[in-house]
Design a protein around this motif. Sequence first.
Motif, PDB file in Angstrom:
ATOM      1  N   ASP A 567      24.528 156.426  90.413  1.00 61.15           N
ATOM      2  CA  ASP A 567      24.168 157.516  91.315  1.00 61.15           C
ATOM      3  C   ASP A 567      24.877 158.613  91.139  1.00 61.15           C
ATOM      4  O   ASP A 567      24.248 159.745  91.155  1.00 61.15           O
ATOM      5  CB  ASP A 567      23.985 156.857  92.527  1.00 61.15           C
ATOM      6  CG  ASP A 567      22.924 155.756  92.752  1.00 61.15           C
ATOM      7  OD1 ASP A 567      21.804 156.257  92.867  1.00 61.15           O
ATOM      8  OD2 ASP A 567      23.318 154.578  92.328  1.00 61.15           O
ATOM      9  N   TYR A 671      24.640 156.042 103.308  1.00 56.74           N
ATOM     10  CA  TYR A 671      23.598 155.981 102.284  1.00 56.74           C
ATOM     11  C   TYR A 671      22.451 155.367 102.594  1.00 56.74           C
ATOM     12  O   TYR A 671      22.360 154.227 102.928  1.00 56.74           O
ATOM     13  CB  TYR A 671      24.151 155.324 101.015  1.00 56.74           C
ATOM     14  CG  TYR A 671      23.489 155.194  99.887  1.00 56.74           C
ATOM     15  CD1 TYR A 671      23.401 156.538  99.194  1.00 56.74           C
ATOM     16  CD2 TYR A 671      23.111 154.063  98.931  1.00 56.74           C
ATOM     17  CE1 TYR A 671      22.503 156.476  97.967  1.00 56.74           C
ATOM     18  CE2 TYR A 671      22.299 154.148  97.952  1.00 56.74           C
ATOM     19  CZ  TYR A 671      22.122 155.389  97.452  1.00 56.74           C
ATOM     20  OH  TYR A 671      21.301 155.346  96.110  1.00 56.74           O
ATOM     21  N   PRO A 672      20.977 156.051 102.583  1.00 48.43           N
ATOM     22  CA  PRO A 672      19.838 155.489 103.046  1.00 48.43           C
ATOM     23  C   PRO A 672      19.471 154.284 102.330  1.00 48.43           C
ATOM     24  O   PRO A 672      18.804 153.364 102.576  1.00 48.43           O
ATOM     25  CB  PRO A 672      19.002 156.613 103.076  1.00 48.43           C
ATOM     26  CG  PRO A 672      19.654 157.469 102.328  1.00 48.43           C
ATOM     27  CD  PRO A 672      21.019 157.415 102.099  1.00 48.43           C
ATOM     28  N   ASN A 673      19.516 154.228 100.913  1.00 46.46           N
ATOM     29  CA  ASN A 673      19.106 153.464  99.867  1.00 46.46           C
ATOM     30  C   ASN A 673      17.401 153.356  99.907  1.00 46.46           C
ATOM     31  O   ASN A 673      17.066 152.234  99.736  1.00 46.46           O
ATOM     32  CB  ASN A 673      19.828 152.078 100.133  1.00 46.46           C
ATOM     33  CG  ASN A 673      20.041 151.354  98.755  1.00 46.46           C
ATOM     34  OD1 ASN A 673      19.763 151.856  97.794  1.00 46.46           O
ATOM     35  ND2 ASN A 673      20.580 150.242  99.032  1.00 46.46           N
ATOM     36  N   ASP A 674      16.653 154.397 100.036  1.00 45.85           N
ATOM     37  CA  ASP A 674      15.302 154.438  99.648  1.00 45.85           C
ATOM     38  C   ASP A 674      15.045 155.852  99.098  1.00 45.85           C
ATOM     39  O   ASP A 674      15.741 156.777  99.383  1.00 45.85           O
ATOM     40  CB  ASP A 674      14.570 154.422 101.093  1.00 45.85           C
ATOM     41  CG  ASP A 674      14.720 155.355 102.320  1.00 45.85           C
ATOM     42  OD1 ASP A 674      14.446 156.572 101.869  1.00 45.85           O
ATOM     43  OD2 ASP A 674      15.586 154.994 103.288  1.00 45.85           O
ATOM     44  N   GLU A 675      13.977 155.910  98.420  1.00 49.83           N
ATOM     45  CA  GLU A 675      13.526 157.031  97.538  1.00 49.83           C
ATOM     46  C   GLU A 675      13.665 158.462  98.099  1.00 49.83           C
ATOM     47  O   GLU A 675      14.485 159.322  97.825  1.00 49.83           O
ATOM     48  CB  GLU A 675      11.951 156.856  96.925  1.00 49.83           C
ATOM     49  CG  GLU A 675      12.080 155.990  95.861  1.00 49.83           C
ATOM     50  CD  GLU A 675      12.364 156.495  94.598  1.00 49.83           C
ATOM     51  OE1 GLU A 675      12.072 157.609  94.279  1.00 49.83           O
ATOM     52  OE2 GLU A 675      13.161 155.757  93.944  1.00 49.83           O
ATOM     53  N   GLN A 676      12.805 158.534  99.487  1.00 50.88           N
ATOM     54  CA  GLN A 676      12.913 159.852 100.240  1.00 50.88           C
ATOM     55  C   GLN A 676      14.233 160.296 100.888  1.00 50.88           C
ATOM     56  O   GLN A 676      14.654 161.201 100.497  1.00 50.88           O
ATOM     57  CB  GLN A 676      11.781 159.622 101.235  1.00 50.88           C
ATOM     58  CG  GLN A 676      10.891 160.738 100.904  1.00 50.88           C
ATOM     59  CD  GLN A 676       9.553 160.845 101.923  1.00 50.88           C
ATOM     60  OE1 GLN A 676       9.623 160.052 102.753  1.00 50.88           O
ATOM     61  NE2 GLN A 676       8.775 161.938 102.024  1.00 50.88           N
ATOM     62  N   GLY A 677      14.662 159.246 101.482  1.00 54.16           N
ATOM     63  CA  GLY A 677      16.167 159.419 102.243  1.00 54.16           C
ATOM     64  C   GLY A 677      17.275 159.866 101.026  1.00 54.16           C
ATOM     65  O   GLY A 677      18.014 160.789 101.280  1.00 54.16           O
ATOM     66  N   ASN A 678      17.106 159.281  99.784  1.00 55.45           N
ATOM     67  CA  ASN A 678      17.826 159.657  98.921  1.00 55.45           C
ATOM     68  C   ASN A 678      17.924 161.313  98.516  1.00 55.45           C
ATOM     69  O   ASN A 678      19.264 161.732  98.237  1.00 55.45           O
ATOM     70  CB  ASN A 678      17.738 158.901  97.624  1.00 55.45           C
ATOM     71  CG  ASN A 678      18.202 157.599  97.852  1.00 55.45           C
ATOM     72  OD1 ASN A 678      18.897 157.215  98.910  1.00 55.45           O
ATOM     73  ND2 ASN A 678      18.192 156.611  97.000  1.00 55.45           N
TER      74      ASN A 678
END
Length: 691
Positions: A567, A671-678
């Motif tokens: 990442d 760290y959100p750990n989802d597509e959009q949040g990332n």
Amino acid sequence: MLLILNTLFVQTTSSLRCHFDRQCICYNIIEVQYVNCSKINITTIPILPSTTNILNLNFNLIVLISNGSFKNLKHLLELDLSWNKLKRLELGSFTGLSNLQKLKLEHNNLSLKWKSFPLGVFGPLKSLRHLNAKYNDRDGFLACTNVITNLKQLEKLEIDVDESPDCPNIDKGFSNLTNLKSFRTGYCDFTYLSSYTFENMKYLQFIDISRCSISEVHDGSFQDQKQLKVLNISHINFDIYDISTIVENFRSTPIQKLIMTRTLRDTVSLAWDDFFNCLKQSGIKELQMGGNSFVYVIVKYPLPPTLEIFDLSYNNLNKFQFEMPNLMQLKLQNNGLGKFLASNRYSKQSSKRLEYVDLSFNVIHKLHFTIFHDHPKLKTINLSYNILTDISFDFSTLRSLEMLNLSHNKILAFSEESRNAISNIAKSSSLKIDLSKNNLQCGCNTFPFIQWMLENRYIFIGIDTYRCNWMNNSVITIFPLRPIVLQLEKECTSYTVLIACITSGIALSCVVLVGGLAYRYRWRLRYVYHMTRSKYKRYRPILDEGHYTYDAFISYSDEEQEFLLKDIIPNLEQKENLKLCIHQRDFLPGEDITQNITNAIHESKKTVCIITRSFLDSYYCMFEFNMARMESIYSRGGQNILFLIFLEQIRPSELPLVMLELVQKQSYIEYPNDEQGNVVFWDKIKETLIT
Ligand SMILES: *[C@@H]1O[C@H](CO)[C@@H](O)[C@H](O)[C@H]1NC(C)=O
Ligand SMILES: *[C@@H]1O[C@H](CO)[C@@H](O)[C@H](O)[C@H]1NC(C)=O
Ligand SMILES: *[C@@H]1O[C@H](CO)[C@@H](O)[C@H](O)[C@H]1NC(C)=O
Ligand SMILES: *[C@@H]1O[C@H](CO)[C@@H](O)[C@H](O)[C@H]1NC(C)=O
Ligand SMILES: *[C@@H]1O[C@H](CO)[C@@H](O)[C@H](O)[C@H]1NC(C)=O
Ligand SMILES: *[C@@H]1O[C@H](CO)[C@@H](O)[C@H](O)[C@H]1NC(C)=O
Ligand SMILES: *[C@@H]1O[C@H](CO)[C@@H](O)[C@H](O)[C@H]1NC(C)=O
Ligand SMILES: *[C@@H]1O[C@H](CO)[C@@H](O)[C@H](O)[C@H]1NC(C)=O
Ligand SMILES: *[C@@H]1O[C@H](CO)[C@@H](O)[C@H](O)[C@H]1NC(C)=O
């Protein structure tokens, strides 16, 4: 008891009373008959036993010695008529005294002015050796008449002298006195001291013209005195030129003892080199030069090799230094040598025969350490009446020392070194020390000294008069020493324990304090340490303000390596072209890890910490976090360079206090750990790192 003693005393003395006059005392010692009629106010001479040998009539009121007064005293050897009122002698006054050897007429009123001396009055004195007629006549006529010319046996003459126009040469009548060896003046006035003065007294060994008033000194006054041993010119107001002229004689004339006490009243210096040059060949043994005004005596050349006694006491000396190869006695008391001798020696080189040094009354507070070195024969040192507080000089080399006089100083105690030196010398010599009238201390800090004194009490002279300051400031006598030592021992053991406790207490609190401070500032200390080290160890390009090698230093625990590779590196380095510092990749091999960390932080614009539980548990991660904190405080003027990324949910209670503070300042992101949040996450990070 007293009564018995008293009667005994009266009996013994009364048995001495002379039968002819009970005021006189008669006694006999080894066949010699003494008659003492001193101080009894008699005006005439009593009838004396013909066996009298020694007759004392001094301090009486006798005015006249009439014809035949002593005519039956043919065994008389000595006659003392000094301190009377004698005004006249008759022609037959001394008739019968054919064996008289010594005649004292000192302090009378005999003068040719009233015809006191008929010509030939001394005629009967065929055996006279010693005539003392001084202090009679200020005009000194006797010296220049024919009255004494026939005293051929005379060896010693004491007489008044006045070299007036009536009597041009004092010794006109002395040419027949070939046995005369000693000449001493009483009242004395010389217009000139010249080569004529002693012209007819060629056999003199002893000349005392002290207290004479002398107007002029000409060359050669003593040049013909080939037998001369002693010259006394004390108490004369000479100037330096007079002295030079006199001393010049001794290039060719021998002299053993020159006495010039208070001879040069206002002279501060002498041409010392010349002075000693003149005396070099003379065989001089003793020089008495006390009571003048000398201030400064430092000479290039050694003292005359024959000189044994040198007395420069009672001057104003503030400097004194000589090479003194054969000197035996040095008398420097009553001067101002204290300052000089604190850092200098008085002898330039070894003084192999010196036995006696008197340095009393010199305001000495300290003596040069080696002052007594190379004095193998030194027996007596007098340092009394100074202001010494301890022994600062080395005397361990003085194997012959017998007397060290330290009385009237300010000595508190001897140091251990001095004590050892004294004990050592005392083993092989009969060393005695006078320590009376000092400031001795009887306290716990001087206990070893007092104890040592007890062991060595036989060294100390007059120890029963010594006093010391007891602990409560009262002054006690130090003798006997044993009870004092016992009491000190008692008082000081508790004192020692107390001191030990206090000392260790203080030491302990110091350790705690320093430890506490070190702990409190541990990060700051480590930071400063590493920064300083890197400054000296590594070459680093000087960065312009705001230019860093890296945009960010990523601090992470090794467990998050995957997150880093998958990442962080792709998102930040590859997509956004940011330059990251990753320890696995960018650290210099061979360099200390802590040093690498500090350098990385210092060379990166920001430090990003990937916070997980394993980060919090890792020693190096926490080290990186703390170092970054220090960097922001001490190198970046308080600007926040730390940014935290929380990969996991962590409760605030699990976080260290300093980290919580940052969280409160919003310097973190989760760290959100989802597509959009990332997408939002990486944008936010990029923004933080670029600004
Ligand atoms: C003689 O007597 C006087 C006075 O009594 C005394 O001072 C002196 O010492 C005596 N001298 C001798 C030699 O006995
Ligand atoms: C001698 O005379 C003096 C002065 O008059 C006097 O003081 C002294 O006591 C007298 N001495 C004797 C022994 O009479
Ligand atoms: C001294 O006395 C003797 C006799 O006793 C006498 O012959 C002589 O002339 C006297 N001399 C003087 C100077 O009076
Ligand atoms: C000595 O004698 C003279 C003359 O008689 C007299 O004036 C003078 O006072 C005497 N001096 C002493 C010290 O007695
Ligand atoms: C010295 O003695 C000689 C011989 O006795 C005599 O002729 C001469 O006058 C004496 N000199 C003096 C100064 O008295
Ligand atoms: C030298 O003269 C002084 C003064 O008169 C005297 O006190 C001293 O005793 C004399 N010294 C000798 C050795 O004669
Ligand atoms: C110095 O001490 C010595 C020996 O103790 C003593 O003989 C001498 O008189 C003292 N000198 C002075 C000036 O007191
Ligand atoms: C030490 O010197 C003092 C003063 O100079 C003196 O009074 C004392 O007698 C000397 N001590 C000894 C033992 O000679
Ligand atoms: C000091 O101590 C001494 C000895 O113990 C004692 O004799 C003296 O009275 C004390 N003095 C004072 C002022 O306490």
